[in-house]
Every structure is written in structure tokens, then in C-alpha cells.
Design a protein around this motif. Structure first.
Motif, short mmCIF file in Angstrom:
data_model
loop_
_atom_site.label_atom_id
_atom_site.label_comp_id
_atom_site.label_asym_id
_atom_site.label_seq_id
_atom_site.Cartn_x
_atom_site.Cartn_y
_atom_site.Cartn_z
N LEU A 1 30.70 41.86 33.50
CA LEU A 1 32.10 41.87 33.93
C LEU A 1 32.29 41.26 35.32
CD1 LEU A 1 33.05 45.51 32.82
CD2 LEU A 1 33.59 43.37 31.64
N HIS A 2 31.34 41.50 36.22
CA HIS A 2 31.51 41.08 37.61
C HIS A 2 30.22 40.45 38.12
CE1 HIS A 2 35.28 43.35 37.76
NE2 HIS A 2 34.64 44.34 37.18
N SER B 1 26.04 37.99 36.64
CA SER B 1 26.91 39.02 36.08
C SER B 1 26.16 39.95 35.14
CB SER B 1 28.08 38.37 35.33
OG SER B 1 27.61 37.55 34.28
N MET C 1 33.66 48.22 38.51
CA MET C 1 34.63 47.81 39.51
C MET C 1 33.92 47.58 40.84
SD MET C 1 38.09 49.78 40.86
CE MET C 1 38.92 49.60 39.27
N SER D 1 48.21 48.42 27.54
CA SER D 1 47.61 48.25 28.86
C SER D 1 47.34 49.60 29.54
CB SER D 1 48.50 47.38 29.75
OG SER D 1 49.71 48.05 30.08
N SER E 1 44.01 50.17 32.03
CA SER E 1 43.17 49.23 31.29
C SER E 1 43.47 49.33 29.80
CB SER E 1 41.69 49.53 31.54
OG SER E 1 40.86 48.75 30.70
N LEU F 1 37.43 48.52 30.33
CA LEU F 1 36.48 47.69 31.07
C LEU F 1 37.16 46.86 32.13
CD1 LEU F 1 34.34 46.41 28.05
CD2 LEU F 1 33.70 48.20 29.69
N HIS F 2 38.31 46.31 31.82
CA HIS F 2 39.05 45.46 32.76
C HIS F 2 40.25 46.25 33.27
CE1 HIS F 2 36.90 42.78 29.98
NE2 HIS F 2 36.75 41.98 31.02
N GLN G 1 43.56 46.94 36.14
CA GLN G 1 44.54 46.43 37.09
C GLN G 1 45.29 47.62 37.69
OE1 GLN G 1 47.98 44.46 35.24
NE2 GLN G 1 47.11 45.01 33.24
#
Length: 348
Positions: free
Chosen positions: A102-103, A109, A115, A139, A162, A166-167, A169
Motif C-alpha cells: 500500500l505504501h 512497498s 497508514m 466509502s 475507507s 485498506l485505503h 481518507q
């Protein structure tokens, strides 16, 4: 021993309260502590984004066919770039770092970071992960709460949303809580958040700072003129929260240096089980105790002994403190508690 059959309702019974017992003879209740796994610690901080501590002071929850645990990294190095990361397990006993992709960290990655910190010198405490019970749109399927500390300033408790867990905001432009003396919108930087299915409320438990008498001050504590008590907060949507509700405070059975550094709560067999983190402000160590309630208003304690005591000698990896992850794993004939330990005393 006989019990009141009409109160059983076909479920297991926790014999915390005596009113379920119709009559008994030669009965004694005993307080049992969990048995520490002989192979502990099962994981140590080994990755460069983990600093000097894997701190599983965060949520553990069902994920796929197994479980996932969120943890935060920690170090005294103010320039280190740390992260909130994930551990996975199929059986609740053996845990590994999944390669989430993810990052990026140091050009790769291939890591378990959920996060990353927004900048050097930033830290995140106590990630709380929630499956939204009634998301307004996809969302909002998952919520993640984390307390950010940045550039020497405690920034507050933030919430993220999310679709896939996983992702993430930001779900709110301003923090839910800011650091300070307990009051509307203010608390200490120790908070656990979850959705209470019995109360049908988003619920948060925090350690609130309360002004204390001068004779009770501990000079080497980082808040020497304040004491930590436990408070409960409630919300209908997980974003806007009411005022703090007192939950647990030191009482006449406890010494003046006794404080509570945090608390996790689990729903189990129609009750609420709480694991307040007893903080010995005089000797600077912490260990979880056990409290229980039927209504979340009155909390009882079977024993004043620690539920999970610290290691018994200075060479033990968990000599300084023991801290539970938030919730425990329920198997058919066993309950597994995940915890982190540190060898040094708090604020040393």
C-alpha cells in the motif's frame, strides 16, 4: 450449586454476580489470570519503520478467514518515520506481517504499513478500527481512529473512512478530541473506540486528566499535577461526540498514587468486560485489571489483583508494562488475549 434456570436463556453464564445462584454449599469463587504463552514474545520490532517498539495498543478484529491486529510503532528518536501497521493470523496464535503493497518505505512497498506518518517527527497512537454498522455509502464501510502527535504538539484524535479497510481518507476536517484537561472535546491522548452493539452507539473510552491535590503529586510523572481517570463517550455517527461520562476513578480501596492510563471494553455473553490499565504513578508501571458491568453505569471488580501482571524480574521483556490489544479472540474452548510489553518503566 443450583442456578436460576429462567436467567440462563440458553447461553453461557459468567459467574461474576451471585444473583444467578439460587443456592450453594461449600462454594468458593477463585480469580484466575490468563496464562502467558511460554514462547512470548511472539514478535519483536525488527522492521525499520517499527522503531524500538511494536505496540499492539490497537484493534484486533476478524479479517477474511482469520484475524488482523493494528499496531503502532514507537521510538525516542524524534526524526524517525513511523507507521500504523497490520499483523495477520489464521489461528490467533501465530502472527505475521502481511505484504500489503500500500505504501512505499525506503524505495519498497513490500511492507505491512496501513497508514504512514504524515511527516518526520510525527507519531500515531492507538489505532481503533470499526466496521460501520450502517454506512451512508461504501466509502464509510470502515472507520479508523488514531491520535496524532506532531512536532512536539499533541494534535488530537482523528477519524478516517475507507471502502475496503485498506485505503483511508479523512472523514472529518477537525479532530474529535484535543489534548487537555477532561471536558467537552478534550481528553488525554489515550483513547479506544468501537461500535457497541448492545448499546447501539459508537463508544469511546479515554483516560481523562483531572486536577489532583498537591500532596498526591508525583514529581517524575509527565503530568505531575493531574491524575488519570476513565471516561466514556458516545456518538450516533462516530463523528460528533457528546460530553465525557465518568466510568472509573480510584476509590478508597486504592492508594493515592493509583491512576488509570486507559481502558478497553469488550462485549461478551450479554455483559461488558473492561480492562482498565492500572497505572502505578509512584513506581511508573502499568498492567490491565478486570472490571465488568451489566449496564455500563456500574462497574464491579472481582479482584484488585492485576489480570495480566508485568514480568516478575527486570530482565523480563514485559517488566515495565503490559498493555492489551482492543478485544480478545474467541475460540471454541479458549480465549486469546494479545498484549504488548516493554522492559522499562513509564516516563523513563
Amino acid at each position: 450449586m443450583r442456578v436460576h434456570a429462567e436467567q440462563l436463556r440458553g447461553s453461557a453464564v459468567l459467574f461474576f454476580y451471585d444473583d444467578i445462584i439460587a443456592d450453594s454449599n461449600n462454594l468458593r469463587k477463585a480469580f484466575h489470570q490468563p496464562i502467558k504463552n511460554q514462547s512470548n514474545p511472539i514478535l519483536r520490532p525488527e522492521m525499520p519503520w517499527e522503531g524500538s517498539r511494536i505496540q499492539p495498543w490497537g484493534s484486533v478484529f476478524k479479517w477474511g478467514e482469520g484475524w488482523r491486529l493494528l499496531y503502532c510503532s514507537w521510538t525516542v528518536d524524534p526524526t524517525a518515520v513511523l507507521a500504523i501497521s497490520a499483523l495477520d493470523s489464521k489461528d490467533g496464535r501465530n502472527w505475521h506481517r502481511p505484504s500489503l503493497g500500500l505504501h512505499e518505505y525506503q524505495g519498497s512497498s513490500s511492507n505491512n504499513i496501513i497508514m504512514p506518518m504524515p511527516a518526520p517527527e510525527a507519531k500515531a497512537f492507538m489505532p481503533s478500527f470499526i466496521r460501520h454498522p450502517n454506512p451512508p455509502d461504501p466509502s464509510w464501510n470502515f472507520l479508523l481512529y488514531a491520535w496524532w502527535w506532531w512536532h512536539g504538539k499533541r494534535m488530537g484524535l482523528h477519524v478516517y473512512k475507507s471502502e475496503d479497510g485498506l485505503h483511508f481518507q479523512s472523514a472529518k476536517d477537525t479532530p474529535i478530541l484535543e489534548w487537555g484537561m477532561i471536558g467537552p472535546g478534550k481528553s488525554n491522548d489515550v483513547a479506544s473506540v468501537y461500535y457497541d452493539h448492545q448499546a447501539r452507539k459508537f463508544t469511546m473510552y479515554t483516560a481523562g486528566l483531572v486536577k489532583q491535590e498537591r500532596q498526591s503529586m508525583i514529581a517524575w510523572d509527565n503530568c505531575p499535577d493531574k491524575a488519570r481517570h476513565i471516561f466514556r463517550w458516545e456518538s450516533d455517527d462516530g463523528l460528533d461526540w457528546g460530553d465525557p461520562i465518568p466510568m472509573l476513578s480510584p476509590d478508597r480501596h486504592e492508594p493515592e498514587w493509583q491512576q488509570y492510563y486507559g481502558c478497553s471494553v469488550s462485549e461478551y455473553e450479554g455483559m461488558w468486560l473492561a480492562f482498565p490499565l492500572y497505572y502505578n504513578a509512584l513506581e511508573q508501571f502499568m498492567q490491565p485489571h478486570l472490571a465488568y458491568s451489566r449496564d455500563r453505569k456500574t462497574w464491579d471488580r472481582q479482584s484488585r489483583e492485576p489480570f495480566l501482571p508485568c514480568g516478575d524480574s527486570p530482565d523480563r521483556w514485559d517488566y515495565g508494562s503490559t498493555m492489551f490489544a482492543w478485544d480478545f479472540i474467541r475460540l471454541e474452548d479458549e480465549i486469546i488475549f494479545l498484549y504488548g510489553g516493554i522492559p522499562c518503566r513509564e516516563h523513563t
